[in-house]
Design an enzyme around this catalytic site. Structure first.
Site, mmCIF file in Angstrom:
data_model
loop_
_atom_site.group_PDB
_atom_site.id
_atom_site.type_symbol
_atom_site.label_atom_id
_atom_site.label_comp_id
_atom_site.label_asym_id
_atom_site.label_seq_id
_atom_site.Cartn_x
_atom_site.Cartn_y
_atom_site.Cartn_z
ATOM 1 N N HIS A 293 8.304 2.835 -1.419
ATOM 2 C CA HIS A 293 6.873 2.829 -1.139
ATOM 3 C C HIS A 293 6.145 3.526 -2.276
ATOM 4 O O HIS A 293 6.670 4.483 -2.845
ATOM 5 C CB HIS A 293 6.572 3.539 0.189
ATOM 6 C CG HIS A 293 5.244 3.169 0.738
ATOM 7 N ND1 HIS A 293 4.089 3.817 0.393
ATOM 8 C CD2 HIS A 293 4.897 2.177 1.597
ATOM 9 C CE1 HIS A 293 3.083 3.248 1.021
ATOM 10 N NE2 HIS A 293 3.531 2.252 1.752
ATOM 11 N N HIS B 95 4.897 -6.790 -0.538
ATOM 12 C CA HIS B 95 3.925 -6.259 0.437
ATOM 13 C C HIS B 95 4.297 -6.832 1.809
ATOM 14 O O HIS B 95 5.379 -6.561 2.318
ATOM 15 C CB HIS B 95 2.511 -6.615 -0.043
ATOM 16 C CG HIS B 95 1.390 -6.023 0.750
ATOM 17 N ND1 HIS B 95 1.537 -4.948 1.587
ATOM 18 C CD2 HIS B 95 0.065 -6.377 0.844
ATOM 19 C CE1 HIS B 95 0.369 -4.649 2.149
ATOM 20 N NE2 HIS B 95 -0.539 -5.515 1.717
ATOM 21 N N ASP C 265 8.426 -1.917 7.215
ATOM 22 C CA ASP C 265 8.967 -3.274 7.366
ATOM 23 C C ASP C 265 10.444 -3.282 7.742
ATOM 24 O O ASP C 265 10.900 -4.169 8.456
ATOM 25 C CB ASP C 265 8.775 -4.068 6.070
ATOM 26 C CG ASP C 265 7.324 -4.399 5.836
ATOM 27 O OD1 ASP C 265 6.646 -4.753 6.809
ATOM 28 O OD2 ASP C 265 6.862 -4.289 4.687
HETATM 29 N N1 ACO Z 1 15.479 -1.339 -3.818
HETATM 30 C C1 ACO Z 1 16.053 -0.848 -4.942
HETATM 31 N N2 ACO Z 1 15.401 -0.087 -5.837
HETATM 32 C C2 ACO Z 1 14.116 0.203 -5.579
HETATM 33 C C3 ACO Z 1 13.457 -0.251 -4.423
HETATM 34 C C4 ACO Z 1 14.195 -1.053 -3.524
HETATM 35 N N3 ACO Z 1 13.621 -1.530 -2.413
HETATM 36 N N4 ACO Z 1 12.198 0.187 -4.436
HETATM 37 C C5 ACO Z 1 12.051 0.903 -5.553
HETATM 38 N N5 ACO Z 1 13.206 0.904 -6.254
HETATM 39 C C6 ACO Z 1 13.452 1.554 -7.530
HETATM 40 C C7 ACO Z 1 12.879 0.696 -8.638
HETATM 41 O O1 ACO Z 1 13.822 -0.242 -9.115
HETATM 42 C C8 ACO Z 1 12.518 1.736 -9.670
HETATM 43 O O2 ACO Z 1 13.689 2.119 -10.330
HETATM 44 P P1 ACO Z 1 13.665 2.456 -11.905
HETATM 45 O O3 ACO Z 1 12.712 3.608 -12.048
HETATM 46 O O4 ACO Z 1 15.079 2.762 -12.189
HETATM 47 O O5 ACO Z 1 13.165 1.214 -12.559
HETATM 48 C C9 ACO Z 1 12.062 2.916 -8.825
HETATM 49 O O6 ACO Z 1 12.708 2.763 -7.555
HETATM 50 C C10 ACO Z 1 10.556 2.938 -8.618
HETATM 51 O O7 ACO Z 1 10.198 1.736 -8.008
HETATM 52 P P2 ACO Z 1 8.865 0.948 -8.287
HETATM 53 O O8 ACO Z 1 9.048 -0.492 -7.939
HETATM 54 O O9 ACO Z 1 8.369 1.260 -9.659
HETATM 55 O O10 ACO Z 1 7.932 1.658 -7.245
HETATM 56 P P3 ACO Z 1 6.543 1.158 -6.823
HETATM 57 O O11 ACO Z 1 5.823 2.288 -6.255
HETATM 58 O O12 ACO Z 1 5.897 0.428 -7.932
HETATM 59 O O13 ACO Z 1 6.887 0.027 -5.742
HETATM 60 C C11 ACO Z 1 7.499 -1.096 -3.819
HETATM 61 C C12 ACO Z 1 6.895 0.185 -4.403
HETATM 62 C C13 ACO Z 1 6.862 -2.332 -4.455
HETATM 63 C C14 ACO Z 1 7.217 -1.118 -2.344
HETATM 64 C C15 ACO Z 1 9.012 -1.103 -4.110
HETATM 65 O O14 ACO Z 1 9.613 0.045 -3.543
HETATM 66 C C16 ACO Z 1 9.692 -2.362 -3.593
HETATM 67 O O15 ACO Z 1 9.712 -3.371 -4.284
HETATM 68 N N6 ACO Z 1 10.266 -2.332 -2.359
HETATM 69 C C17 ACO Z 1 10.873 -3.487 -1.760
HETATM 70 C C18 ACO Z 1 9.800 -4.350 -1.105
HETATM 71 C C19 ACO Z 1 9.234 -3.715 0.141
HETATM 72 O O16 ACO Z 1 9.962 -3.253 0.995
HETATM 73 N N7 ACO Z 1 7.886 -3.760 0.275
HETATM 74 C C20 ACO Z 1 7.203 -3.250 1.448
HETATM 75 C C21 ACO Z 1 6.252 -2.150 1.106
HETATM 76 S S1 ACO Z 1 5.619 -1.349 2.567
HETATM 77 C C22 ACO Z 1 4.577 -2.443 3.352
HETATM 78 O O17 ACO Z 1 4.068 -3.365 2.806
HETATM 79 C C23 ACO Z 1 4.333 -2.206 4.853
#
Ligand code: ACO
Length: 372
Positions: A258, A219, A309
């Site tokens: 996201h 987050h 971000d």
């Molecule tokens: N890098 C690589 N792979 C990713 C990323 C990433 N940043 N984000 C998602 N994925 C992949 C996951 O590994 C998953 O793959 P799979 O289906 O093969 O297992 C798929 O995309 C779905 O991702 P989830 O994590 O299940 O998506 P969710 O909606 O739960 O999570 C989240 C969203 C937590 C933001 C995620 O994208 C993440 O961890 N991003 C990196 C951290 C980040 O940038 N957070 C900021 C959010 S915005 C904010 O706070 C202003």
């Protein structure tokens, strides 16, 4: 397994579950975001931080008189009891800034003299930016930097964050980024705030909980993680190898992905444009090109777009702000959204207390400690 008869099972992480009605804001999968019905791009183009904060809190854009009273009310309450700084200082220079702010807000809950809920909220909104700007300095033993007498919210915050003098365009960009950070419907920290509000705890408790939730790299912590990643990647020419190595190690690219936006994050798109402009004005576009190159690699491989971000972090970097202050900046802005959620929750309150399905062992017999 024990399940309450009739209980509804929901997806992990509450993905795709609408937990509440809200009138505050809405992000959508098509890449749109509205605050109180106004598209984010329109607010970014035309509104000040204070106007937007008023809108988010009260539902309408302010008149001139309302705006002046709101803005001066915020700064009147920025004077922070020295005991709060003493507590922050006692944590020492190794403390993480977001922990320092959380501790400061928690302390405020005991020290603040405000009586009404609205005054408590204004006090937190005002002091959050002072605590955020001083969350590195004060624990290091330096004197607090206090808000100046002139300028709007964004200007005063920026001047506390860095001694570097920003130009007009940079100040305008910083204010836009704060507007983007202010509110985002049922994100993890706002939901946390609503859970605490639903117990009728005070706004200090809710804001402290919001800060705890914001800390994590999934987050609010993502802006710092994204900048650290960009600094490791160094050059646009390294983008391909860098992304490859990151995935080989089984790690995520920070600042990407996201829960709601799957095509693009409108805030990231606008920030990318601002970053490009900043780079052009400086005559040095390496950082912009690096961001763009990693974005292209990520899209080619996984079709995952950058989030706010990812492009806010390099903007803060070019403004000369130290990386550990990025999540605190997020907090200084998001607190206005949190307080809007606090109020909405309390106005239509129902204790947030979900159920769960027990899948642990059953039928066990107690064995005395001597026999274990
Ligand atoms: N890098 C690589 N792979 C990713 C990323 C990433 N940043 N984000 C998602 N994925 C992949 C996951 O590994 C998953 O793959 P799979 O289906 O093969 O297992 C798929 O995309 C779905 O991702 P989830 O994590 O299940 O998506 P969710 O909606 O739960 O999570 C989240 C969203 C937590 C933001 C995620 O994208 C993440 O961890 N991003 C990196 C951290 C980040 O940038 N957070 C900021 C959010 S915005 C904010 O706070 C202003």
């Amino acid at each position: 397994m024990i399940e309450t008869p009739g209980a509804t099972r929901v997806p992990r992480g509450l993905a795709g579950v609408s937990v509440s009605d809200t009138r505050i804001s809405k992000s959508s999968a098509d890449g749109s975001l509205v605050y109180r019905g106004y598209p984010i791009a329109e607010l970014a183009a035309k509104a000040s931080f204070e106007e937007t904060a008023y809108l988010v809190l009260y539902g309408e854009l302010p008149t001139r008189g309302e705006l002046d009273a709101f803005a001066s009310g915020i700064w009147k309450r920025s004077t922070t009891d020295p005991r709060v700084f003493d507590i922050m200082r006692s944590l020492g220079g190794d403390a993480q800034p977001i922990d320092v702010i959380r501790t400061g807000v928690s302390a405020l809950g005991s020290i603040d003299v405000e009586r009404s809920i609205e005054d408590k909220e204004t006090s937190i909104e005002s002091k959050m930016s002072v605590l955020a700007a001083n969350s590195l300095r004060v624990p290091r033993g330096e004197q607090p930097r206090l808000p100046g007498e002139t300028g709007g919210f964004a200007d005063r915050l920026l001047r506390m964050l860095t001694p570097r003098e920003a130009d007009d365009f940079e100040r305008w960009v910083f204010e836009r980024v704060l507007i983007f950070y202010m509110e985002h419907d049922m994100n993890a920290s706002s939901f946390t705030v609503r859970v605490v509000a639903s117990t009728l705890a005070d706004p200090y408790a809710a804001a402290s909980a919001g800060l705890a939730s914001l800390k994590g790299p999934l987050h609010g912590g993502a802006n710092e993680a994204a900048m650290e990643m960009l600094l490791r990647a160094k050059d646009p020419e390294n983008a391909h190898e860098f992304v490859e190595a990151t995935f080989k190690e089984g790690r995520k690219l920070m600042g990407f992905g996201h829960r709601i936006y799957k095509q693009f994050d409108p805030r990231a798109k606008l920030c990318k444009g601002y970053l490009g402009e900043m780079a052009k004005k400086r005559g040095d576009d390496r950082l912009y090109r690096l961001c763009d190159a990693i974005e292209m690699e990520m899209w080619e491989r996984k079709k995952i777009p950058p989030n706010l971000d990812y492009y806010a972090a390099p903007i803060f970097y070019l403004l000369g702000i130290e990386v550990p202050l990025y999540t605190p900046i997020f907090a200084a802005s998001r607190v206005f959204g949190w307080m809007a959620h606090y109020n909405e929750q309390v106005e239509e309150n129902k204790l947030i207390r979900p159920d769960s399905t027990y899948v642990g062992p059953l039928g066990r017999n107690y064995v005395s400690i001597e026999k274990r």
